[in-house]
Each structure stands twice: as C-alpha cells, then as structure tokens.
Design an enzyme around this catalytic site. Structure first.
Site, PDB file in Angstrom:
ATOM      1  N   ASP A 195       0.580  16.049  -3.174  1.00  0.00           N
ATOM      2  CA  ASP A 195      -0.857  15.649  -1.895  1.00  0.00           C
ATOM      3  C   ASP A 195      -1.538  16.365  -2.040  1.00  0.00           C
ATOM      4  OD1 ASP A 195      -1.358  14.822   0.600  1.00  0.00           O
ATOM      5  OD2 ASP A 195      -0.716  16.804   0.959  1.00  0.00           O
ATOM      6  N   ASP A 222      -4.528  17.269   0.669  1.00  0.00           N
ATOM      7  CA  ASP A 222      -5.057  18.126   1.990  1.00  0.00           C
ATOM      8  C   ASP A 222      -4.228  19.291   2.176  1.00  0.00           C
ATOM      9  OD1 ASP A 222      -7.754  17.599   2.481  1.00  0.00           O
ATOM     10  OD2 ASP A 222      -6.965  15.347   2.615  1.00  0.00           O
ATOM     11  N   LYS A 238       3.169   6.480   0.886  1.00  0.00           N
ATOM     12  CA  LYS A 238       3.174   7.161  -0.833  1.00  0.00           C
ATOM     13  C   LYS A 238       4.533   6.827  -1.676  1.00  0.00           C
ATOM     14  CE  LYS A 238      -0.013  10.545   1.340  1.00  0.00           C
ATOM     15  NZ  LYS A 238      -0.107  11.986   1.399  1.00  0.00           N
ATOM     16  N   ASP A 280       3.013  18.847   2.010  1.00  0.00           N
ATOM     17  CA  ASP A 280       3.159  19.450   2.877  1.00  0.00           C
ATOM     18  C   ASP A 280       3.158  19.092   4.738  1.00  0.00           C
ATOM     19  OD1 ASP A 280       0.340  20.009   4.875  1.00  0.00           O
ATOM     20  OD2 ASP A 280       1.016  18.705   3.279  1.00  0.00           O
ATOM     21  N   ASN A 286       4.183  12.641   6.273  1.00  0.00           N
ATOM     22  CA  ASN A 286       3.402  11.254   5.370  1.00  0.00           C
ATOM     23  C   ASN A 286       3.883  11.170   3.870  1.00  0.00           C
ATOM     24  OD1 ASN A 286       0.992  12.687   5.289  1.00  0.00           O
ATOM     25  ND2 ASN A 286       0.034  11.521   4.153  1.00  0.00           N
TER      26      ASN A 286
END
Length: 273
Positions: free
Chosen positions: A9, A11, A199, A222, A225
């Site tokens: 991931d 962000d 994802k 984190d 999603n």
C-alpha cells in the site's frame, strides 16, 4: 518458501505521514535491492496511476515487467500503463450514484482509466480538490453525466467531512453494498467499485498470471481496504500505525510509516534471509 512478490500500500504505508508524504531513504534502498534480486514490487493504492508515477520512479520500479494495482483494485497495469486486468463501473451505476449525490448535495467524483476525475458537482468540495492534487490528476467539471462521454470508469468517490460521511456510509452500504464493493479508504473518502474490484482479487489475478504461489507473496498495509490483500497473500504485514482491524488480521506488525516500516519488513522477509 521465499517471497517473490511484495504488494505494498502507498498512503500511510510506503509514504511518511502528511504533509510530507515521502519515501524514506531506507524504503527506497530496500525496494531497489529487492528489485535487483528479481522481486516483483507491486504498489497497491486507491490512487490512479498518475498519483503514483513519481514514487515508482523514486523507488526505481520502472521496467515493464513490474506491476501496479490502482484505483483500489479496479485496474491492474504494468508500471508503464499497459492494462492487464479491469473491474470497472458501467454508466448506469455512475449515473445513479451521481443523481443521488446531486440530490443530497454530496461532493463526488468518478475516476476514469486515464486518471481523470470527472464530476457534475460545480461546488467542488475541499476533499475533491485535495484528492486531485494528491493524485496529480486532472479534474473536469461537466454540466451533465451524459457529457462524460465514452469513458471507462474505475471508481466512484464520495468526499465529505468524516462526520457527514459517517452518516452517508450506512445509506450507501444498504442501497449498493450487495451489488458493489463499498469501502471507506480514508475518513473523508467513501469508494464504490465493481463487486469484483478490490486489492485482494487484483493481487490474486496478478499472481496467477505470473504463475506464483500464494505462499510466495507478501502484502503490507495499514487500512481496511488492505484486508482483501491480506487474505490473498501468503504473508500479511501490518504497519505499526495500522488500524486495529488490520493489526489483528496481520501475521506480523512492522514499524510505522514514519520509521521505514516497509523497508524493515522487506529486509526481514526478503533481503536478510
């Protein structure tokens, strides 16, 4: 079994916290070493491709045999933009959602496969502008949804203050959650995607295409999603700053995003073995 693919991931995982949102030297070094070893480093994000190109370049993930999962799994592409898999929205649901947002004065945008953000919301909310800047994506305002033209749409975003989105989310889940993938990827961002877009499914499709076994893959994230990605990977790693549900689901918890948690996980499970 050795890890051959790491899905990461962006962000609050790969990048440090706002406002800097940058790659640490430790993360860059670890990724570059892994790439040199032939490891697939797959950046996975709710962002469109335009919003991650600079990080791909900084990390040295530039060859056409490297991949990205973007728009929360609606699209999988090579880092040079060649689409390998799609789970997109049709105009019927885009129109229906746009009408609902206009009726309730909710700020929204819909992102096409070329990273353009389209809306009929002439007020253009603060969070919509913030997303456009973060994604480095053009924002186009139209008079009507019919003016969007023949585009392929990856995802529909409702962008509102977190306290208002707390009220909106249950309504959208009740009305569309059975037929579409509805996910809160940020406190101010609610995303509606094709039912098969997440994802995890995109990661499974990619590993199958690359003829990799599940146990040869690692996922680092984190937020909620990222949970489908955890289920698809052989090894799941939560950031130290991950939300409680992500930490609970993870096989391992690394350091937080401001202290190169990604780089440390890559060292632990790939480079230092």
């Amino acid at each position: 079994m050795a890890i051959k693919l790491a899905a990461i991931d962006i962000d609050n995982t790969l990048l440090t916290s706002a406002p800097e949102r940058k790659l640490t030297p430790e993360n860059i070094q670890a990724i570059q070493q892994a790439v040199q070893m032939g490891i697939k480093i797959v950046l996975c994000s709710a962002r469109p491709l335009a919003g991650i190109k600079r990080y791909l370049k900084q990390a040295g993930i530039t060859e056409n045999d490297q991949y990205v999962i973007i728009d929360n799994g609606a699209l999988a592409q090579t880092v040079t933009g060649e689409t390998t898999a799609t789970h997109t929205l049709d105009m019927q649901i885009v129109t229906q959602l746009a009408d609902l947002c206009q009726k309730n004065d909710w700020h929204y945008n819909v992102i096409d496969s070329e990273s353009t953000m389209c809306t009929t919301d002439t007020r253009i909310g603060f969070y919509t502008v913030q997303l456009a800047a973060k994604y480095q994506a053009p924002l186009q305002v139209f008079r009507s949804v019919t003016d969007f033209g023949k585009r392929t749409f990856a995802k529909f975003d409702i962008t509102e203050k977190p306290e208002l989105l707390d009220q909106i989310e249950p309504q959208i889940q009740e009305k569309f959650g059975q037929r579409y993938y509805v996910v809160r990827s940020r406190p101010f961002l609610l995303e509606i995607l094709d039912k098969n877009a997440n994802k995890g499914r995109a990661l499974t499709n990619l590993t199958q295409n690359l003829q990799l076994k599940q146990e040869e893959t690692m996922a680092i994230g984190d937020e909620v999603n990222d949970l489908p990605m955890f289920q698809a990977a052989g090894l799941s790693v939560s950031m130290g700053n991950g939300v409680p549900a992500v930490k609970k689901a993870a096989d391992y918890i690394t350091d937080d995003n401001d202290h190169s948690g990604v780089g440390k996980a890559i060292h632990k499970f790939i480079l230092d073995l």
